[in-house]
Design a protein around this motif. Structure first.
Motif, mmCIF file in Angstrom:
data_model
loop_
_atom_site.group_PDB
_atom_site.id
_atom_site.type_symbol
_atom_site.label_atom_id
_atom_site.label_comp_id
_atom_site.label_asym_id
_atom_site.label_seq_id
_atom_site.Cartn_x
_atom_site.Cartn_y
_atom_site.Cartn_z
ATOM 1 N N GLN A 148 7.726 24.030 10.583
ATOM 2 C CA GLN A 148 7.665 24.376 12.000
ATOM 3 C C GLN A 148 7.239 23.174 12.836
ATOM 4 O OE1 GLN A 148 5.683 28.174 12.774
ATOM 5 N NE2 GLN A 148 5.685 28.531 10.564
ATOM 6 N N ALA A 149 7.963 22.948 13.920
ATOM 7 C CA ALA A 149 7.758 21.750 14.731
ATOM 8 C C ALA A 149 6.365 21.692 15.342
ATOM 9 C CB ALA A 149 8.811 21.691 15.837
ATOM 10 N N ARG A 150 5.752 22.838 15.649
ATOM 11 C CA ARG A 150 4.458 22.799 16.337
ATOM 12 C C ARG A 150 3.327 22.316 15.424
ATOM 13 N NH1 ARG A 150 4.704 28.394 15.094
ATOM 14 N NH2 ARG A 150 2.674 29.347 14.604
ATOM 15 N N PHE A 151 3.582 22.236 14.133
ATOM 16 C CA PHE A 151 2.588 21.716 13.200
ATOM 17 C C PHE A 151 2.985 20.361 12.611
ATOM 18 C CE2 PHE A 151 2.259 26.407 12.763
ATOM 19 C CZ PHE A 151 0.959 26.560 13.237
ATOM 20 N N ASP A 152 4.247 20.019 12.681
ATOM 21 C CA ASP A 152 4.772 18.874 11.945
ATOM 22 C C ASP A 152 4.584 17.561 12.699
ATOM 23 O OD1 ASP A 152 6.320 17.890 9.618
ATOM 24 O OD2 ASP A 152 7.709 17.281 11.195
ATOM 25 N N GLU A 153 4.137 16.521 11.985
ATOM 26 C CA GLU A 153 3.960 15.189 12.559
ATOM 27 C C GLU A 153 4.788 14.146 11.812
ATOM 28 O OE1 GLU A 153 -0.201 14.197 14.043
ATOM 29 O OE2 GLU A 153 -0.668 15.661 12.485
ATOM 30 N N SER A 154 5.769 14.580 11.066
ATOM 31 C CA SER A 154 6.498 13.647 10.203
ATOM 32 C C SER A 154 7.228 12.566 10.997
ATOM 33 C CB SER A 154 7.478 14.406 9.310
ATOM 34 O OG SER A 154 8.361 15.193 10.083
ATOM 35 N N GLU A 155 7.641 12.865 12.223
ATOM 36 C CA GLU A 155 8.320 11.844 13.036
ATOM 37 C C GLU A 155 7.400 10.647 13.270
ATOM 38 O OE1 GLU A 155 10.001 11.192 17.601
ATOM 39 O OE2 GLU A 155 9.549 13.230 16.877
ATOM 40 N N TYR A 156 6.148 10.923 13.636
ATOM 41 C CA TYR A 156 5.196 9.836 13.877
ATOM 42 C C TYR A 156 4.806 9.150 12.571
ATOM 43 C CZ TYR A 156 4.762 11.578 18.638
ATOM 44 O OH TYR A 156 5.024 11.962 19.931
ATOM 45 N N GLN A 157 4.707 9.909 11.498
ATOM 46 C CA GLN A 157 4.387 9.321 10.206
ATOM 47 C C GLN A 157 5.436 8.289 9.805
ATOM 48 O OE1 GLN A 157 4.340 12.889 7.906
ATOM 49 N NE2 GLN A 157 2.458 13.673 8.838
ATOM 50 N N LEU A 196 5.624 14.842 1.563
ATOM 51 C CA LEU A 196 5.728 16.119 0.856
ATOM 52 C C LEU A 196 5.912 17.238 1.874
ATOM 53 C CD1 LEU A 196 5.410 17.806 -1.795
ATOM 54 C CD2 LEU A 196 2.982 17.997 -1.203
ATOM 55 N N LEU A 197 7.018 17.951 1.777
ATOM 56 C CA LEU A 197 7.249 19.111 2.632
ATOM 57 C C LEU A 197 6.614 20.342 1.985
ATOM 58 C CD1 LEU A 197 8.655 20.509 5.061
ATOM 59 C CD2 LEU A 197 10.630 20.869 3.550
ATOM 60 N N VAL A 198 5.708 21.002 2.710
ATOM 61 C CA VAL A 198 5.053 22.212 2.224
ATOM 62 C C VAL A 198 5.533 23.380 3.084
ATOM 63 C CG1 VAL A 198 2.857 23.348 1.736
ATOM 64 C CG2 VAL A 198 3.048 20.872 1.503
ATOM 65 N N THR A 199 6.162 24.353 2.461
ATOM 66 C CA THR A 199 6.730 25.478 3.194
ATOM 67 C C THR A 199 5.661 26.522 3.512
ATOM 68 O OG1 THR A 199 7.254 26.739 1.198
ATOM 69 C CG2 THR A 199 8.900 25.135 1.962
ATOM 70 N N LEU A 231 0.843 -1.194 0.000
ATOM 71 C CA LEU A 231 0.000 0.000 0.000
ATOM 72 C C LEU A 231 0.880 1.246 0.000
ATOM 73 C CD1 LEU A 231 -2.998 1.107 0.354
ATOM 74 C CD2 LEU A 231 -2.382 1.383 2.763
ATOM 75 N N PRO A 232 0.776 2.097 -1.019
ATOM 76 C CA PRO A 232 1.511 3.365 -0.988
ATOM 77 C C PRO A 232 0.830 4.350 -0.036
ATOM 78 C CG PRO A 232 0.222 3.201 -2.999
ATOM 79 C CD PRO A 232 0.047 1.906 -2.281
ATOM 80 N N THR A 233 1.598 4.963 0.848
ATOM 81 C CA THR A 233 1.056 5.939 1.791
ATOM 82 C C THR A 233 1.749 7.280 1.589
ATOM 83 O OG1 THR A 233 2.614 5.191 3.506
ATOM 84 C CG2 THR A 233 0.399 4.232 3.514
ATOM 85 N N PHE A 234 1.034 8.357 1.931
ATOM 86 C CA PHE A 234 1.506 9.711 1.655
ATOM 87 C C PHE A 234 1.217 10.620 2.854
ATOM 88 C CE2 PHE A 234 0.295 7.609 -2.231
ATOM 89 C CZ PHE A 234 1.347 7.874 -3.100
ATOM 90 N N SER A 235 2.139 11.535 3.093
ATOM 91 C CA SER A 235 2.005 12.466 4.212
ATOM 92 C C SER A 235 2.453 13.856 3.801
ATOM 93 C CB SER A 235 2.856 12.017 5.406
ATOM 94 O OG SER A 235 2.462 10.750 5.882
ATOM 95 N N VAL A 236 2.023 14.839 4.586
ATOM 96 C CA VAL A 236 2.495 16.201 4.416
ATOM 97 C C VAL A 236 3.289 16.588 5.656
ATOM 98 C CG1 VAL A 236 0.415 17.265 5.403
ATOM 99 C CG2 VAL A 236 1.815 18.558 3.793
ATOM 100 N N ALA A 237 4.370 17.326 5.447
ATOM 101 C CA ALA A 237 5.222 17.780 6.544
ATOM 102 C C ALA A 237 5.357 19.299 6.474
ATOM 103 C CB ALA A 237 6.597 17.117 6.471
ATOM 104 N N PHE A 238 5.668 19.905 7.628
ATOM 105 C CA PHE A 238 5.812 21.352 7.721
ATOM 106 C C PHE A 238 7.169 21.721 8.284
ATOM 107 C CE2 PHE A 238 1.194 20.551 8.306
ATOM 108 C CZ PHE A 238 0.738 21.198 7.168
#
Length: 654
Positions: free
Chosen positions: A297-306, A320-323, A288-295
């Protein structure tokens, strides 16, 4: 993801409808929604007796892939335009005696011919469709949770409908004009009261409802609504029984999506709900391909858990990192697709994610949406329980301290108890009030009203948003227990007015993606509604049953993790180091005075203050800025300076 549209004139005021007169309107309507589907089809359905005085109905649909979204039965003259996805197609085909190659629109036509509106009780999935039946009645039907949108307009010249409001404008069925009362409602409830839109004359068909146009008159029928009554709760249900039922229902729902949804991927946010969806789907699919968005700023970003979840369950994962700058640049496009002002910027990065996912060949995406509403994942449920507890002894100085344990991302634990007491103590004298659960949230978002212009305030003063919302609720609402009322309001306001139409469906449609929502399967929703309170909220542990279920599928740091809502930068994106060019133009005093919703002087001072902040802004200030910006964008794009329409496509006539 299909787009559907159609109209019928009001005889005898309008000339007879023929292809030559219908084609430009239908083509323009589909062109306005071309991002949803690229193969346009159309049909005219005249009455069998041309002397009957009944109007000819024009239907159209644009679709992706090889499955037509429009079907006309030549024998009965019935026509169906379908948008969405039925994930129990195999069972439906067998029940209605259809061959395997039958399209969804063709299936719906046969089902409606056999059973009428009752057939929708068999449909599982997200859908919105139009049916012109044998009696030349036009029916519009929408799924019970409201994952697929459908809008309509009814005037002296006739009736029109479409998947998006901009198609009603493109077909010249409406002239765009802001609905000030709907904007006023959105500033409190995050969206207009269900049934309304941000444009005068454009109405949204309510979830779980069917509209019938019969000889020029509209009739509403309810197909389904969630039962949150005390009598529906299985108080004796054990935890193990509930886990077994949930496991069977959830596996079956995910399995059906895996069999029927084309080119399936999944969104992985890093929270419990999406992690469960991805884990169960990956186990069944094998890949299964899975996709996430990252930010940034740490207070919005969940990429570690993803990343932890993706590694633990073994999915093929991309991020995908969105600035901040990209969010500011994307916000105008998000408003255009949403046709809505909104209080958070989260739709903008979700728009970027949807388009990016589509570039990887994905056509359908699994999502964990709906779990928080139906299994009590939001802090507003805990807030309601604590306020009920406090209301029994309102003079207590100890009970207000419990509120410091809520909303960990807002750092309430750092506030003195006096502030918590003042903030959460509103309405304690009326714990049975219909809006007891949502008073705090709505008062908080309602603070945006301090920036409204005197003219706007005067124009909307005679209609109360609260009264309008209360009058829209079904009579059964008053009989619900407090937590039942809280869940119903959360479903009707947050889920169906913001998360699904604004942050979800419209952004998915921008990438021509079809959303698949296992937690919003009608069977799962009805099961969740029957659960006793202790299995949804145990003490202050939210989504208790899902957390127990999560122990089988995801790492402990995920199923034990507190709820972390999906948010995105606002002030940094609009007023930061590199603000988008449109901000200087549309948030200027001149532009705000032209639109007239907000007080230009107050807003200019407010933005100047935000530009000088040395720390992250408060949630209330950030939401106020986003409301101001998206309202300006909405008015400018649709009313004051609309872009030229896209070229209409040639239609394939059935």
């Amino acid at each position: 993801m299909a787009s559907i549209a159609g109209f019928c004139p009001s005889p005898p005021l309008s000339p007879p409808l023929e292809k030559a007169s219908a084609e430009p309107r239908l083509a323009n309507m589909l062109a306005a929604m071309s991002h949803r589907g690229s193969t346009p089809m159309a049909a005219l359905l005249p009455p069998a007796d041309l002397a009957s005085g009944l109007p000819t109905v024009a239907l159209a649909a644009g679709y992706m892939g090889q499955i037509p979204a429009l079907y006309v039965d030549k024998a009965s003259h019935m026509g169906v335009a379908f948008s969405g996805h039925l994930h129990n197609m195999e069972a439906l085909l067998a029940h209605y005696g259809c061959p395997p190659q039958t399209s969804t629109a063709q299936l719906v036509q046969r089902a409606f011919a056999q059973e009428g509106l009752a057939c929708t009780q068999r449909f599982l999935g997200s859908f919105a469709f139009a049916v012109c039946d044998e009696k030349q009645r036009l029916w519009l039907v929408r799924d019970g949770v409201g994952a697929c949108p459908l809008f309509y307009a009814h005037g002296p010249e006739g009736f029109a409908f479409a998947s998006e409001i901009k198609a009603l404008f493109a077909g010249k069925h409406l002239q765009p004009k802001l609905n000030l009362h709907a904007i006023n409602q959105s500033l409190r409830f995050w969206g207009p009261v269900l049934g309304f839109s941000h444009f005068e004359g454009a109405f949204a068909l309510l979830p779980g409802m069917a509209l019938c146009l019969d000889k020029g008159k509209l009739h509403m029928h309810r197909c389904w609504d969630v039962n949150l009554s005390q009598e529906n709760i299985c108080t004796q249900l054990s935890e193990e029984q509930a886990l077994q039922t949930l496991d069977a229902l959830f596996r079956d729902t995910v399995s059906k999506y895996l069999k029927t949804a084309p080119q399936l991927g999944a969104f992985l946010s890093g929270g419990l709900d999406s992690s469960l969806v991805c884990a169960v789907a990956h186990r069944q699919a094998g890949k299964l391909p899975t996709f996430s968005v990252a930010f940034e700023q740490a207070r919005f970003d969940e990429s570690e858990y993803q990343q932890r979840v993706a590694k633990a369950i073994g999915t093929e994962h991309r991020t995908l990192l969105v600035t901040d700058e990209e969010i500011g640049a994307l916000l105008p496009q998000a408003v255009v697709h949403a046709e809505h002002m909104f209080l958070r910027s989260a739709p903008a990065p979700f728009l970027a994610l949807s388009r990016w996912v589509a570039q990887h060949g994905i056509q359908s995406v699994l999502s964990g949406e709906g779990a928080d509403e139906f299994f009590w994942g939001y802090d507003i449920y805990k807030e309601t329980v604590l306020r009920e507890f406090w209301a029994r002894f309102p003079s207590s100085s100890i009970r207000p301290k419990l509120f410091a344990r809520l909303y960990p991302y807002l750092s309430l634990s750092e506030l003195p108890v006096e502030m918590l007491q003042s903030f959460y103590g509103i309405g304690l004298d009326k714990p049975k009030a219909w809006d007891f659960s949502h008073q705090i949230r709505w008062n908080n978002s309602g603070r945006i009203a301090r920036f409204l212009s005197p003219a706007f305030t005067q124009a909307t003063a005679h209609v109360s948003p609260e009264d309008t919302l209360r009058q829209s609720l079904p009579p059964s609402f008053e009989t619900l227990p407090t937590m039942g009322k809280a869940q119903y309001l959360e479903m009707r306001s947050m889920l169906q007015n913001y998360l699904l139409p604004i942050q979800g469906e419209s952004m998915l449609a921008a990438g021509a993606l079809q959303g698949c929502f296992p937690f919003m399967d009608r069977r799962v929703v009805e099961f969740a509604a029957s659960l006793p309170r202790r299995l949804k909220l145990l003490g202050l542990t939210e989504k208790y049953l899902l957390r127990r279920y999560g122990q089988r599928w995801v790492p402990p740091e995920v199923y034990q993790r507190p709820k972390f809502p999906y948010r995105a930068p606002i002030v940094e994106a609009l007023l930061g180091k590199a603000p988008p060019p449109w901000v200087q133009t549309l948030l200027s005093k001149e532009a705000m005075e032209t639109v007239g919703v907000f007080d230009a002087d107050k807003c200019s001072k407010f933005m100047a203050k935000l530009r000088t902040l040395q720390k992250p802004p408060s949630e209330a200030d950030a939401m106020a800025l986003n409301a101001l910006a998206t309202t300006q964008l909405l008015a400018w794009h649709f009313v004051l300076s609309p872009p030229p329409p896209p070229p209409p496509p040639p239609l394939l006539w059935l």
